[in-house]
Motif scaffolding. Structure first.
Motif, PDB file in Angstrom:
ATOM      1  N   PRO A  20       0.813  -1.211   0.000  1.00  0.00           N
ATOM      2  CA  PRO A  20       0.000   0.000   0.000  1.00  0.00           C
ATOM      3  C   PRO A  20       0.843   1.256   0.000  1.00  0.00           C
ATOM      4  O   PRO A  20       1.952   1.287   0.503  1.00  0.00           O
ATOM      5  CB  PRO A  20      -0.789  -0.123   1.317  1.00  0.00           C
ATOM      6  N   PRO A  22       0.100   5.586   0.675  1.00  0.00           N
ATOM      7  CA  PRO A  22      -0.936   6.520   1.095  1.00  0.00           C
ATOM      8  C   PRO A  22      -1.570   7.247  -0.068  1.00  0.00           C
ATOM      9  O   PRO A  22      -0.898   7.643  -1.014  1.00  0.00           O
ATOM     10  CB  PRO A  22      -0.167   7.497   2.000  1.00  0.00           C
ATOM     11  N   ALA A  23      -2.891   7.416  -0.002  1.00  0.00           N
ATOM     12  CA  ALA A  23      -3.603   8.113  -1.071  1.00  0.00           C
ATOM     13  C   ALA A  23      -3.088   9.540  -1.218  1.00  0.00           C
ATOM     14  O   ALA A  23      -3.018  10.065  -2.322  1.00  0.00           O
ATOM     15  CB  ALA A  23      -5.106   8.116  -0.788  1.00  0.00           C
ATOM     16  N   ARG A  26      -0.073   9.485  -3.331  1.00  0.00           N
ATOM     17  CA  ARG A  26      -0.425   9.241  -4.722  1.00  0.00           C
ATOM     18  C   ARG A  26      -0.905  10.523  -5.385  1.00  0.00           C
ATOM     19  O   ARG A  26      -0.537  10.828  -6.502  1.00  0.00           O
ATOM     20  CB  ARG A  26      -1.514   8.166  -4.801  1.00  0.00           C
ATOM     21  N   ASN A  78      -3.124   0.183  -8.519  1.00  0.00           N
ATOM     22  CA  ASN A  78      -4.408   0.830  -8.254  1.00  0.00           C
ATOM     23  C   ASN A  78      -4.129   2.313  -8.070  1.00  0.00           C
ATOM     24  O   ASN A  78      -3.479   2.720  -7.100  1.00  0.00           O
ATOM     25  CB  ASN A  78      -5.048   0.231  -7.003  1.00  0.00           C
ATOM     26  N   GLY A  80      -6.080   4.663  -7.304  1.00  0.00           N
ATOM     27  CA  GLY A  80      -6.836   5.314  -6.244  1.00  0.00           C
ATOM     28  C   GLY A  80      -6.173   5.211  -4.886  1.00  0.00           C
ATOM     29  O   GLY A  80      -6.091   6.187  -4.145  1.00  0.00           O
ATOM     30  N   ASN A  81      -5.676   4.008  -4.552  1.00  0.00           N
ATOM     31  CA  ASN A  81      -5.108   3.818  -3.216  1.00  0.00           C
ATOM     32  C   ASN A  81      -3.618   3.474  -3.234  1.00  0.00           C
ATOM     33  O   ASN A  81      -3.008   3.287  -2.186  1.00  0.00           O
ATOM     34  CB  ASN A  81      -5.877   2.740  -2.447  1.00  0.00           C
ATOM     35  N   GLN A  83      -2.093   0.763  -4.198  1.00  0.00           N
ATOM     36  CA  GLN A  83      -1.709  -0.634  -4.013  1.00  0.00           C
ATOM     37  C   GLN A  83      -1.036  -1.175  -5.277  1.00  0.00           C
ATOM     38  O   GLN A  83      -1.430  -0.853  -6.391  1.00  0.00           O
ATOM     39  CB  GLN A  83      -2.922  -1.486  -3.661  1.00  0.00           C
TER      40      GLN A  83
END
Length: 202
Positions: A20, A22-23, A26, A78, A80-81, A83
């Motif tokens: 992961p 952090p958003a 990103r 991903n 968005g998050n 990952q």
């Protein structure tokens, strides 16, 4: 070129380890964990540049061909998050004639059996000589022959961890993005049609 077939049913996928990010990071343009920042920046730039040709911007794949085939270098991200799932992926025999495990060159030429660089958009599924496969459309001058060359995503036993453990590197494709057969359904599920695959050696 094989004729289009109905969409391949994609079975449920066993969860894979993810890294992961952090958003907030990103959104700030930072690369997800394990993906080299310059390569990620180029992939995002390609996504922006070809935004009208790429229907879905929620997930992308990046193939980092500066890395040996013995290491995971195909990143499913991903957006968005943040990952990331990383997989082994083969390069073409024409990109590595001596079979060193390292990509030496790209080529967009028909008959080269080489991997090509640039931005691709995933297209439809079909059953061909490699079984379940997904067509790719090249969006750049460096890969715009991909569809005619049948450069696709498919599964291959030579693209598995077992093959790498035996030979110290993966086998080579004819320019396709070959992944392990056990990973193929997951790749299909994560990407589907209308998403970016970015191939580069930075």
């Amino acid at each position: 070129m094989p004729k289009p077939a109905p969409a391949i049913p994609v079975p449920a996928v066993v969860a894979h380890p993810v890294a992961p990010a952090p958003a907030v990071a990103r959104r700030a343009g930072m690369a997800p964990a394990g993906v080299r920042p310059e390569l990620f920046r180029r992939a995002v730039a390609a996504l922006d540049r070809h935004s009208m040709s790429i229907a879905s911007h929620d997930r992308i794949a990046i193939a980092d061909f500066s890395v040996s085939s013995s290491l995971p270098r195909f990143f499913l991200i991903n957006m968005g998050n943040g990952q990331v799932e990383s997989l082994l992926v083969s390069h073409g025999s024409g990109s590595d004639p001596a079979h060193t495990g390292w990509l030496q060159r790209f080529s967009n030429d028909p008959g080269s059996n080489a991997t090509c660089e640039g931005a691709f958009v995933t297209s439809d599924y079909y059953f061909g000589k490699h079984g379940a496969s997904q067509r790719l459309i090249g969006l750049d001058a460096t890969n715009n022959n991909a569809l005619d060359r049948a450069i696709v995503v498919h599964g291959a036993k030579y693209a598995t961890a077992e093959h790498m453990a035996t030979y110290g590197k993966l086998g080579r494709s004819q320019g396709c993005f070959a992944v392990g057969p056990n990973e193929l359904d997951m790749v299909f599920l994560r990407l589907g049609p209308g998403r970016l695959i970015f191939s580069a050696k930075v």
